[in-house]
Write a protein that holds these residues in place. Structure first.
Motif, PDB file in Angstrom:
ATOM      1  N   PRO A  85       0.830  -1.206   0.000  1.00  0.00           N
ATOM      2  CA  PRO A  85       0.000   0.000   0.000  1.00  0.00           C
ATOM      3  C   PRO A  85       0.860   1.249   0.000  1.00  0.00           C
ATOM      4  O   PRO A  85       2.030   1.219   0.376  1.00  0.00           O
ATOM      5  CB  PRO A  85      -0.815  -0.130   1.292  1.00  0.00           C
ATOM      6  N   SER A  86       0.286   2.371  -0.410  1.00  0.00           N
ATOM      7  CA  SER A  86       1.021   3.627  -0.467  1.00  0.00           C
ATOM      8  C   SER A  86       1.277   4.150   0.941  1.00  0.00           C
ATOM      9  O   SER A  86       0.579   3.796   1.910  1.00  0.00           O
ATOM     10  CB  SER A  86       0.237   4.668  -1.256  1.00  0.00           C
ATOM     11  N   ALA A  87       2.281   5.023   1.060  1.00  0.00           N
ATOM     12  CA  ALA A  87       2.568   5.651   2.357  1.00  0.00           C
ATOM     13  C   ALA A  87       1.354   6.415   2.861  1.00  0.00           C
ATOM     14  O   ALA A  87       1.042   6.400   4.055  1.00  0.00           O
ATOM     15  CB  ALA A  87       3.779   6.573   2.219  1.00  0.00           C
ATOM     16  N   ALA A  88       0.657   7.102   1.947  1.00  0.00           N
ATOM     17  CA  ALA A  88      -0.525   7.878   2.356  1.00  0.00           C
ATOM     18  C   ALA A  88      -1.590   6.976   2.960  1.00  0.00           C
ATOM     19  O   ALA A  88      -2.239   7.346   3.951  1.00  0.00           O
ATOM     20  CB  ALA A  88      -1.083   8.640   1.158  1.00  0.00           C
ATOM     21  N   ASP A  89      -1.771   5.792   2.388  1.00  0.00           N
ATOM     22  CA  ASP A  89      -2.771   4.866   2.930  1.00  0.00           C
ATOM     23  C   ASP A  89      -2.327   4.286   4.268  1.00  0.00           C
ATOM     24  O   ASP A  89      -3.151   4.078   5.168  1.00  0.00           O
ATOM     25  CB  ASP A  89      -3.028   3.734   1.940  1.00  0.00           C
ATOM     26  N   ILE A  90      -1.040   4.020   4.406  1.00  0.00           N
ATOM     27  CA  ILE A  90      -0.546   3.422   5.647  1.00  0.00           C
ATOM     28  C   ILE A  90      -0.709   4.377   6.820  1.00  0.00           C
ATOM     29  O   ILE A  90      -1.116   3.967   7.915  1.00  0.00           O
ATOM     30  CB  ILE A  90       0.927   3.000   5.487  1.00  0.00           C
ATOM     31  N   VAL A  91      -0.401   5.653   6.631  1.00  0.00           N
ATOM     32  CA  VAL A  91      -0.421   6.591   7.760  1.00  0.00           C
ATOM     33  C   VAL A  91      -1.819   7.122   8.052  1.00  0.00           C
ATOM     34  O   VAL A  91      -2.015   7.817   9.050  1.00  0.00           O
ATOM     35  CB  VAL A  91       0.549   7.775   7.517  1.00  0.00           C
ATOM     36  N   ARG A  92      -2.790   6.815   7.206  1.00  0.00           N
ATOM     37  CA  ARG A  92      -4.164   7.275   7.424  1.00  0.00           C
ATOM     38  C   ARG A  92      -4.984   6.132   8.016  1.00  0.00           C
ATOM     39  O   ARG A  92      -5.306   5.149   7.354  1.00  0.00           O
ATOM     40  CB  ARG A  92      -4.791   7.741   6.108  1.00  0.00           C
ATOM     41  N   ALA A  96      -0.145  -3.863   6.846  1.00  0.00           N
ATOM     42  CA  ALA A  96       1.161  -3.201   6.781  1.00  0.00           C
ATOM     43  C   ALA A  96       1.471  -2.491   8.088  1.00  0.00           C
ATOM     44  O   ALA A  96       2.617  -2.526   8.579  1.00  0.00           O
ATOM     45  CB  ALA A  96       1.187  -2.220   5.612  1.00  0.00           C
ATOM     46  N   ARG A  97       0.470  -1.840   8.670  1.00  0.00           N
ATOM     47  CA  ARG A  97       0.690  -1.166   9.960  1.00  0.00           C
ATOM     48  C   ARG A  97       1.061  -2.166  11.046  1.00  0.00           C
ATOM     49  O   ARG A  97       1.911  -1.877  11.914  1.00  0.00           O
ATOM     50  CB  ARG A  97      -0.562  -0.375  10.359  1.00  0.00           C
TER      51      ARG A  97
END
Length: 204
Positions: A2-9, A139-140
């Motif tokens: 997944p994208s970084a934006a998706d991981i941190v949201r 991923a998180r």
């Protein structure tokens, strides 16, 4: 991946109106027990991984030990958390009957939240979480696990939060979902440091 934006949201999606994530006959458990670290948890995961892979074969894209029992030196509920990746969690016919035949019981169904399903098992005790490929939540889980393995200060901070949340939840007769909510602020603080340390968020 997944994208970084998706991981941190974080996508904290509640159940839609009129729906519950709990499968009939299942409910959140009270009486939170936080056990001291136990090297046998890694062995328990190996047993469960073999059972899952034996039941599903190539349907199991990956089977990963996550959660507190996957971090050496961290107190935990003595329940092995596992992330199982399958091609499509909504295609329950592809994996639910085989897992149930292997002793796993479907307890949670959340198609609105990354297609998540959760099974319980005993001997060893297990929470088996099912997600699709490239899932930000899975991923998180890996980021959190690996960060705690290499950052003892945050590992100790999380241990303290777990013990305090369990004591407060048990005193009030709360269940595991409320226990999770009580430690969420500390979890999110640790995630923030991990995300920044990995370059997923800008340094402050």
């Amino acid at each position: 991946m997944p994208s970084a934006a998706d991981i941190v949201r974080f996508a904290d999606a509640p159940a839609p109106p009129g729906q519950t994530p709990w499968v009939a006959g299942a409910e959140p458990l009270p009486d939170i027990v936080i056990a001291e670290p136990n090297a046998a948890w890694a062995e328990a995961f190996a047993v469960l991984e073999g059972r899952i892979r034996g039941a599903l074969g190539p349907t199991a894209v990956s089977v990963t030990h996550v959660g507190s029992t996957s971090v050496a030196g961290l107190p935990a509920k003595p329940i092995i958390d596992i992330d199982l990746i399958v091609a499509d969690p909504d295609d329950e016919d592809a994996y639910v009957p085989a897992l149930e035949a292997a002793g796993f019981r479907l307890r949670v169904r959340e198609p609105w939240w990354y297609g998540h399903r959760c099974f319980g098992a005993t001997e060893p005790l297990c929470n088996l979480h099912v997600f699709p490929p490239d899932c930000p939540e899975a991923a998180r889980h890996l980021i959190f696990r690996d960060w705690l393995r290499t950052h003892p200060e945050d590992r100790e901070r999380y241990a303290d939060a777990k013990r305090a949340a369990a004591a407060a939840a048990n005193e009030r007769g709360e269940h595991v979902m409320q226990y999770n909510a009580r430690k969420q602020d500390v979890v999110r603080e640790i995630y923030d440091r991990a995300f920044r340390g990995l370059g997923l968020l800008p340094e402050v």
